[in-house]
Write an enzyme that holds these catalytic residues in place. Structure first.
Site, PDB file in Angstrom:
ATOM      1  N   THR A   1       6.194  -2.786   7.914  1.00 14.64           N
ATOM      2  CA  THR A   1       7.226  -3.720   8.348  1.00 14.64           C
ATOM      3  C   THR A   1       8.604  -3.096   8.482  1.00 14.64           C
ATOM      4  O   THR A   1       9.493  -3.699   9.092  1.00 14.64           O
ATOM      5  CB  THR A   1       7.327  -4.908   7.369  1.00 14.64           C
ATOM      6  OG1 THR A   1       7.566  -4.404   6.042  1.00 14.64           O
ATOM      7  CG2 THR A   1       6.041  -5.727   7.381  1.00 14.64           C
TER       8      THR A   1
ATOM      9  N   LEU B   1       7.690   5.247   6.440  1.00 18.73           N
ATOM     10  CA  LEU B   1       7.463   3.877   5.991  1.00 18.73           C
ATOM     11  C   LEU B   1       8.243   3.619   4.708  1.00 18.73           C
ATOM     12  O   LEU B   1       8.097   4.351   3.730  1.00 18.73           O
ATOM     13  CB  LEU B   1       5.967   3.651   5.753  1.00 18.73           C
ATOM     14  CG  LEU B   1       5.549   2.299   5.184  1.00 18.73           C
ATOM     15  CD1 LEU B   1       5.873   1.186   6.165  1.00 18.73           C
ATOM     16  CD2 LEU B   1       4.064   2.305   4.853  1.00 18.73           C
ATOM     17  N   VAL B   2       9.087   2.578   4.690  1.00 16.16           N
ATOM     18  CA  VAL B   2       9.837   2.233   3.482  1.00 16.16           C
ATOM     19  C   VAL B   2       9.481   0.848   2.956  1.00 16.16           C
ATOM     20  O   VAL B   2       9.832   0.513   1.827  1.00 16.16           O
ATOM     21  CB  VAL B   2      11.366   2.336   3.705  1.00 16.16           C
ATOM     22  CG1 VAL B   2      11.772   3.768   4.017  1.00 16.16           C
ATOM     23  CG2 VAL B   2      11.832   1.384   4.799  1.00 16.16           C
ATOM     24  N   SER B   3       8.800   0.028   3.754  1.00 16.81           N
ATOM     25  CA  SER B   3       8.397  -1.288   3.278  1.00 16.81           C
ATOM     26  C   SER B   3       7.199  -1.767   4.072  1.00 16.81           C
ATOM     27  O   SER B   3       7.043  -1.425   5.254  1.00 16.81           O
ATOM     28  CB  SER B   3       9.547  -2.290   3.415  1.00 16.81           C
ATOM     29  OG  SER B   3       9.215  -3.529   2.816  1.00 16.81           O
ATOM     30  N   SER B   4       6.337  -2.527   3.404  1.00 13.83           N
ATOM     31  CA  SER B   4       5.135  -3.021   4.078  1.00 13.83           C
ATOM     32  C   SER B   4       4.702  -4.334   3.460  1.00 13.83           C
ATOM     33  O   SER B   4       5.144  -4.707   2.371  1.00 13.83           O
ATOM     34  CB  SER B   4       4.000  -1.995   3.980  1.00 13.83           C
ATOM     35  OG  SER B   4       3.612  -1.811   2.630  1.00 13.83           O
TER      36      SER B   4
END
Length: 357
Positions: A118, A125-128
């Site tokens: 996300t 990638l820092v947030s999912s």
């Protein structure tokens, strides 16, 4: 997720095949002029399919009350856009695309039993949004009871906090924290769109949220190298903490502000590391000279991650073979004052390794 029985695998495959058929049919109907109402009906159908798939996985078997929460909370409101991996990078899918087919692909993807990227920063990638069946298992293992105050470490999209708020029936019982103000602001918006208003805090999750304490449950949705002492101090005696460490999930029972202990679940779990000041990414261990079967074995790599800095990879391999290649459920963690250690089979040893303080 862990391995399923053959019957569950068959049921899960049947659900996916049915979903793919409906997706194609609804996509064709969308080309004929489906509007927002059509997407809402499609979202309800996709959500029902997701709930059946989680049912088939057995993820909430120990606490099936979570079925109603997943059936009620609309995941697509928490992922207005997300990224899917493509050759050479990521492709963005979003719900405001001018193309009907693209909107429907976004919607079906929002209800896949899969993690969704996300937020990216410089291609990283820092947030999912976590895999829903893994979320369901973690929530079931948290053993929430009516009236519990819950702290979530890692707000992400806000979806997990919404599930907790729905289950507890009181938004004020839920607190979620994230380091990034952009993440917490978007989580607030998503939660409000879904009709929930838990406390959303911007800050370092390792420090907890003392102004909202004490808590009965703490759940983390990001990987940590150890157990922050601040969490224990913000818990009631008897509280339960569920957090990813290495590539597993450990469930601790808190005795008091200085003592907690518990074992890992058998389930593998891969999460984005907790970010914060002075918290660098650990270097991977060197595996030169180890047999290929060990280097490629996921359970051996769990042992390496758990004992990083406390056990040489060669010694870890010798132990792993000697003890019959143990699964995650044979490991645990103990917090005793200023000491924190991981162990195999018995907190008193002979196999123990210090974790960072």
């Amino acid at each position: 997720m862990g391995a399923h029985t053959g019957e569950k695998e068959h049921e899960s495959r049947r659900i996916r095949e049915g979903r793919e058929g409906r997706e194609g049919r609804e996509s064709r109907e969308g080309d004929e002029g489906g509007g927002g109402g059509g997407l809402e009906a499609l979202a309800a159908e996709a959500r029902e399919a997701l709930v059946r798939e989680i049912d088939a996985s057995g993820a909430w078997a120990s606490d099936p009350v979570w079925r109603e929460a997943f059936a009620a909370v609309p995941r697509h409101l928490f992922v207005p856009y997300y990224y899917v991996g493509v050759m050479g990078g990521y492709e963005r899918r979003w719900g405001e695309s001018p193309e009907a087919k693209a909107r429907e692909r976004w919607l079906w993807g929002a209800y896949e039993d899969a993690p969704l990227a996300t937020r990216l920063r410089d291609g990283e990638l820092v947030s999912s949004s976590s895999q829903p069946s893994l979320m369901a298992q973690m929530l079931a293992e948290l053993r929430v009871a009516d009236g519990d105050r819950v702290l979530e470490i890692g707000a992400g999209t806000g979806y997990n906090a919404a599930l907790l708020a729905h289950r507890l029936g009181d938004d004020d019982l839920v607190t979620t924290i994230d380091l990034d103000p952009e993440i917490t602001e978007s989580a607030r918006r998503h939660l409000a769109a879904a009709g929930h208003h838990p406390a959303v805090v911007t800050g370092d999750g390792a420090r907890g949220v003392p102004e909202r304490a004490p808590f009965d449950r703490i759940i983390a949705t990001c990987a940590l190298p150890s157990i922050p002492r601040a969490w224990l101090a913000q818990c009631h005696p008897g509280a339960r903490i569920l957090t990813p460490i290495a590539t597993g999930l450990v469930a601790l029972t808190v005795r008091d502000a200085a003592h907690a202990e518990g074992a890992f679940l058998a389930t593998p779990a891969f999460f984005v590391p907790l970010r914060g000041e002075g918290r660098p990414e650990p270097r991977p261990p060197r595996l030169d000279g180890l047999p290929a079967r060990a280097r490629e074995d996921e359970l051996f790599r769990f042992l390496l991650a758990l004992t990083r800095g406390g056990l040489d990879p060669g010694d870890a391999y010798a132990l792993w073979e000697h003890e019959g290649r143990p699964g995650r459920e044979r490991y645990g963690i103990t917090v005793n004052g200023e000491q924190v250690w991981a162990w195999l089979d018995d907190p008193e040893g002979p196999y123990t390794w210090p974790l960072p303080g």
